[in-house]
Scaffold this motif. Sequence first.
Motif, short mmCIF file in Angstrom:
data_model
loop_
_atom_site.label_atom_id
_atom_site.label_comp_id
_atom_site.label_asym_id
_atom_site.label_seq_id
_atom_site.Cartn_x
_atom_site.Cartn_y
_atom_site.Cartn_z
N THR A 97 58.68 31.72 12.63
CA THR A 97 58.59 32.80 11.65
C THR A 97 59.99 33.07 11.11
OG1 THR A 97 58.95 34.58 13.24
CG2 THR A 97 56.65 33.85 12.90
N ASP A 98 60.08 34.00 10.18
CA ASP A 98 61.38 34.31 9.58
C ASP A 98 62.28 35.14 10.49
OD1 ASP A 98 59.64 36.48 9.33
OD2 ASP A 98 60.51 37.14 7.44
N THR A 99 61.72 35.70 11.57
CA THR A 99 62.52 36.58 12.44
C THR A 99 62.61 36.10 13.89
OG1 THR A 99 60.57 37.94 12.91
CG2 THR A 99 62.00 38.64 11.08
N THR A 124 57.88 24.56 0.36
CA THR A 124 58.74 25.39 -0.49
C THR A 124 58.92 26.78 0.10
OG1 THR A 124 56.93 26.28 -1.81
CG2 THR A 124 57.91 24.18 -2.56
N ASP A 125 59.94 27.48 -0.35
CA ASP A 125 60.15 28.86 0.09
C ASP A 125 58.95 29.73 -0.31
OD1 ASP A 125 62.60 28.21 1.19
OD2 ASP A 125 63.76 28.95 -0.53
N GLU A 126 58.35 29.43 -1.46
CA GLU A 126 57.18 30.19 -1.90
C GLU A 126 55.99 29.96 -0.97
OE1 GLU A 126 60.12 29.84 -4.94
OE2 GLU A 126 59.05 28.22 -3.94
N GLU A 127 55.75 28.72 -0.59
CA GLU A 127 54.66 28.40 0.34
C GLU A 127 54.90 29.07 1.69
OE1 GLU A 127 53.16 23.96 -0.98
OE2 GLU A 127 55.15 24.13 -0.04
N TYR A 128 56.14 29.04 2.16
CA TYR A 128 56.48 29.63 3.44
C TYR A 128 56.30 31.16 3.40
CZ TYR A 128 59.24 30.85 7.57
OH TYR A 128 59.65 31.37 8.77
N THR A 129 56.78 31.80 2.35
CA THR A 129 56.63 33.25 2.20
C THR A 129 55.16 33.64 2.13
OG1 THR A 129 58.77 33.42 1.11
CG2 THR A 129 57.24 35.24 0.76
N ALA A 130 54.36 32.86 1.42
CA ALA A 130 52.92 33.14 1.33
C ALA A 130 52.28 33.02 2.72
CB ALA A 130 52.25 32.18 0.34
#
Length: 137
Positions: A97-99, A124-130
């Motif tokens: 995860t991001d944290t 992509t960063d967009e796919e990961y954020t989604a």
Amino acid sequence: MEHIMETPTLKAPAGRFTGDVHLNMIETPSAPAHLASALVRFTPGARTNWHSHAKGQVLYVTDGVGLVGTRDGSVVRIGAGETVKCPAGEEHWHGATDTTLMAHIAMVVGDGGGDGTTWLEPVTDEEYTAALKLTGR
């Protein structure tokens, strides 16, 4: 019996991963064996590229929290003690995860000529954020 005292920690290839990922090979098979396995550690935000395995892959999480996503948009949040089975040919990715960091043992059955992994483009960063949003982040 073979007792392997330690395996070196290697930096995962940048062409197949985003972020800092380290691995320790557990087993690199030679005939007649076909099971390859590695302990893979992802720092927060790190992840694999999209990829698939000719005979599937099993991931067993040993520490932290991570994500596994597939091309159809399915994403699961995974934690220590959980297992994810990716079927043969399924394009997927996995990472932390991001944290929180995430470590897993990755197991792949090969055909004697390699592990049958097909590496594709980065997530992509967009796919990961989604994916983070789909799993409650």
